[in-house]
Design a protein around this motif. Structure first.
Motif, PDB file in Angstrom:
ATOM      1  N   GLN A   1     -21.868  25.757 -12.311  1.00 21.78           N
ATOM      2  CA  GLN A   1     -22.367  24.469 -11.844  1.00 21.78           C
ATOM      3  C   GLN A   1     -22.133  23.396 -12.907  1.00 21.78           C
ATOM      4  O   GLN A   1     -21.972  23.726 -14.092  1.00 21.78           O
ATOM      5  CB  GLN A   1     -23.853  24.569 -11.527  1.00 21.78           C
ATOM      6  CG  GLN A   1     -24.166  25.489 -10.358  1.00 21.78           C
ATOM      7  CD  GLN A   1     -25.616  25.433  -9.944  1.00 21.78           C
ATOM      8  OE1 GLN A   1     -26.467  24.905 -10.647  1.00 21.78           O
ATOM      9  NE2 GLN A   1     -25.904  25.980  -8.767  1.00 21.78           N
ATOM     10  N   PRO A   2     -22.080  22.148 -12.501  1.00 22.22           N
ATOM     11  CA  PRO A   2     -21.921  21.068 -13.490  1.00 22.22           C
ATOM     12  C   PRO A   2     -23.002  21.159 -14.576  1.00 22.22           C
ATOM     13  O   PRO A   2     -24.167  21.430 -14.283  1.00 22.22           O
ATOM     14  CB  PRO A   2     -22.078  19.804 -12.651  1.00 22.22           C
ATOM     15  CG  PRO A   2     -21.613  20.222 -11.285  1.00 22.22           C
ATOM     16  CD  PRO A   2     -22.092  21.643 -11.129  1.00 22.22           C
ATOM     17  N   GLY A   3     -22.565  20.948 -15.816  1.00 22.54           N
ATOM     18  CA  GLY A   3     -23.474  21.017 -16.945  1.00 22.54           C
ATOM     19  C   GLY A   3     -23.548  22.376 -17.611  1.00 22.54           C
ATOM     20  O   GLY A   3     -24.077  22.488 -18.727  1.00 22.54           O
ATOM     21  N   GLU A   4     -23.029  23.389 -16.950  1.00 24.36           N
ATOM     22  CA  GLU A   4     -23.067  24.731 -17.526  1.00 24.36           C
ATOM     23  C   GLU A   4     -21.889  24.953 -18.482  1.00 24.36           C
ATOM     24  O   GLU A   4     -21.057  24.064 -18.686  1.00 24.36           O
ATOM     25  CB  GLU A   4     -23.087  25.770 -16.417  1.00 24.36           C
ATOM     26  CG  GLU A   4     -24.376  25.724 -15.593  1.00 24.36           C
ATOM     27  CD  GLU A   4     -24.471  26.846 -14.576  1.00 24.36           C
ATOM     28  OE1 GLU A   4     -25.601  27.155 -14.147  1.00 24.36           O
ATOM     29  OE2 GLU A   4     -23.424  27.405 -14.199  1.00 24.36           O
ATOM     30  N   SER A   5     -21.848  26.155 -19.051  1.00 20.26           N
ATOM     31  CA  SER A   5     -20.837  26.488 -20.062  1.00 20.26           C
ATOM     32  C   SER A   5     -20.037  27.715 -19.658  1.00 20.26           C
ATOM     33  O   SER A   5     -20.495  28.540 -18.869  1.00 20.26           O
ATOM     34  CB  SER A   5     -21.516  26.759 -21.413  1.00 20.26           C
ATOM     35  OG  SER A   5     -22.236  25.629 -21.862  1.00 20.26           O
TER      36      SER A   5
ATOM     37  N   ALA B   1      -7.678  17.362 -26.214  1.00 23.89           N
ATOM     38  CA  ALA B   1      -7.469  16.273 -25.272  1.00 23.89           C
ATOM     39  C   ALA B   1      -8.701  15.366 -25.306  1.00 23.89           C
ATOM     40  O   ALA B   1      -9.827  15.841 -25.490  1.00 23.89           O
ATOM     41  CB  ALA B   1      -7.268  16.820 -23.862  1.00 23.89           C
ATOM     42  N   ASP B   2      -8.484  14.076 -25.123  1.00 19.81           N
ATOM     43  CA  ASP B   2      -9.606  13.141 -25.153  1.00 19.81           C
ATOM     44  C   ASP B   2     -10.676  13.507 -24.120  1.00 19.81           C
ATOM     45  O   ASP B   2     -11.871  13.306 -24.355  1.00 19.81           O
ATOM     46  CB  ASP B   2      -9.111  11.713 -24.886  1.00 19.81           C
ATOM     47  CG  ASP B   2      -8.325  11.141 -26.054  1.00 19.81           C
ATOM     48  OD1 ASP B   2      -7.590  10.162 -25.846  1.00 19.81           O
ATOM     49  OD2 ASP B   2      -8.453  11.670 -27.179  1.00 19.81           O
ATOM     50  N   SER B   3     -10.243  14.058 -23.002  1.00 17.27           N
ATOM     51  CA  SER B   3     -11.169  14.359 -21.907  1.00 17.27           C
ATOM     52  C   SER B   3     -12.151  15.481 -22.233  1.00 17.27           C
ATOM     53  O   SER B   3     -13.169  15.626 -21.547  1.00 17.27           O
ATOM     54  CB  SER B   3     -10.386  14.718 -20.648  1.00 17.27           C
ATOM     55  OG  SER B   3      -9.552  15.835 -20.893  1.00 17.27           O
TER      56      SER B   3
ATOM     57  N   LEU C   1     -19.801  21.288 -18.570  1.00 18.67           N
ATOM     58  CA  LEU C   1     -18.649  21.268 -17.685  1.00 18.67           C
ATOM     59  C   LEU C   1     -18.849  20.286 -16.537  1.00 18.67           C
ATOM     60  O   LEU C   1     -19.963  20.082 -16.042  1.00 18.67           O
ATOM     61  CB  LEU C   1     -18.364  22.667 -17.147  1.00 18.67           C
ATOM     62  CG  LEU C   1     -17.659  23.589 -18.155  1.00 18.67           C
ATOM     63  CD1 LEU C   1     -17.810  25.041 -17.769  1.00 18.67           C
ATOM     64  CD2 LEU C   1     -16.199  23.195 -18.294  1.00 18.67           C
ATOM     65  N   LYS C   2     -17.747  19.672 -16.130  1.00 16.11           N
ATOM     66  CA  LYS C   2     -17.731  18.677 -15.071  1.00 16.11           C
ATOM     67  C   LYS C   2     -16.838  19.148 -13.935  1.00 16.11           C
ATOM     68  O   LYS C   2     -15.925  19.953 -14.159  1.00 16.11           O
ATOM     69  CB  LYS C   2     -17.197  17.352 -15.606  1.00 16.11           C
ATOM     70  CG  LYS C   2     -17.929  16.804 -16.813  1.00 16.11           C
ATOM     71  CD  LYS C   2     -17.235  15.548 -17.332  1.00 16.11           C
ATOM     72  CE  LYS C   2     -17.934  14.988 -18.568  1.00 16.11           C
ATOM     73  NZ  LYS C   2     -17.252  13.763 -19.077  1.00 16.11           N
ATOM     74  N   PRO C   3     -17.034  18.654 -12.731  1.00 15.01           N
ATOM     75  CA  PRO C   3     -16.146  19.047 -11.624  1.00 15.01           C
ATOM     76  C   PRO C   3     -14.674  18.782 -11.931  1.00 15.01           C
ATOM     77  O   PRO C   3     -13.800  19.552 -11.496  1.00 15.01           O
ATOM     78  CB  PRO C   3     -16.646  18.176 -10.467  1.00 15.01           C
ATOM     79  CG  PRO C   3     -18.096  17.970 -10.762  1.00 15.01           C
ATOM     80  CD  PRO C   3     -18.173  17.846 -12.257  1.00 15.01           C
ATOM     81  N   GLU C   4     -14.397  17.740 -12.704  1.00 16.48           N
ATOM     82  CA  GLU C   4     -13.001  17.432 -13.032  1.00 16.48           C
ATOM     83  C   GLU C   4     -12.388  18.415 -14.028  1.00 16.48           C
ATOM     84  O   GLU C   4     -11.195  18.350 -14.300  1.00 16.48           O
ATOM     85  CB  GLU C   4     -12.864  16.002 -13.561  1.00 16.48           C
ATOM     86  CG  GLU C   4     -13.824  15.632 -14.667  1.00 16.48           C
ATOM     87  CD  GLU C   4     -15.060  14.901 -14.147  1.00 16.48           C
ATOM     88  OE1 GLU C   4     -15.619  15.331 -13.099  1.00 16.48           O
ATOM     89  OE2 GLU C   4     -15.468  13.920 -14.796  1.00 16.48           O
ATOM     90  N   ASP C   5     -13.184  19.337 -14.538  1.00 14.33           N
ATOM     91  CA  ASP C   5     -12.647  20.398 -15.381  1.00 14.33           C
ATOM     92  C   ASP C   5     -12.099  21.554 -14.550  1.00 14.33           C
ATOM     93  O   ASP C   5     -11.508  22.489 -15.091  1.00 14.33           O
ATOM     94  CB  ASP C   5     -13.731  20.939 -16.323  1.00 14.33           C
ATOM     95  CG  ASP C   5     -14.177  19.923 -17.348  1.00 14.33           C
ATOM     96  OD1 ASP C   5     -15.398  19.816 -17.580  1.00 14.33           O
ATOM     97  OD2 ASP C   5     -13.312  19.231 -17.924  1.00 14.33           O
TER      98      ASP C   5
END
Length: 120
Positions: free
Chosen positions: A13-17, A60-62, A85-89
């Protein structure tokens, strides 16, 4: 022959590792750089992070501030710790390494890829 085998991908989920691992094996004399790339659907493969044989890192900057790359030279293994972590990852993550072989050749090798999906 040289093989790179990745592990550690999955659905979070978003925010997890997540922590990715990649082990190089085979006819290896030494490994120079090691790194992680990713490719999202419909996009080009891009560098996420790399680490040289003496430990110099590049991000990477992202992912700066969220990811940490490290390596265990004794085991020819590279790790990617990904936090917040973000959805765009979301992407397939590929390990890449520059390898000097026992046969005195040099080449860049790729792993088969591991899927990382970030979704709620």
């Amino acid at each position: 022959q040289v093989q790179l085998v990745e592990s550690g991908g999955g659905l979070v989920q978003p925010g997890e590792s997540l922590r990715l691992s990649c082990a190089a094996s085979g006819s290896i004399r030494s490994v120079s750089f090691m790194g992680w790339y990713r490719q999202a659907p419909g996009k080009q493969r891009e560098l996420v992070a790399s680490v040289s044989s003496n430990g110099n890192t590049n991000y990477a900057d992202s992912v700066k501030g969220r990811c940490t790359i490290s390596r265990d030279n004794a085991k020819n293994t590279v790790f990617l710790q990904m936090n917040s972590l973000k959805p765009e990852d979301t992407a397939v993550y590929y390990c890449n390494a520059g390898v000097f072989t026992i046969a005195s050749t040099y080449g860049a090798y790729w792993g088969q890829g591991t899927q990382v999906t970030v979704s709620s």
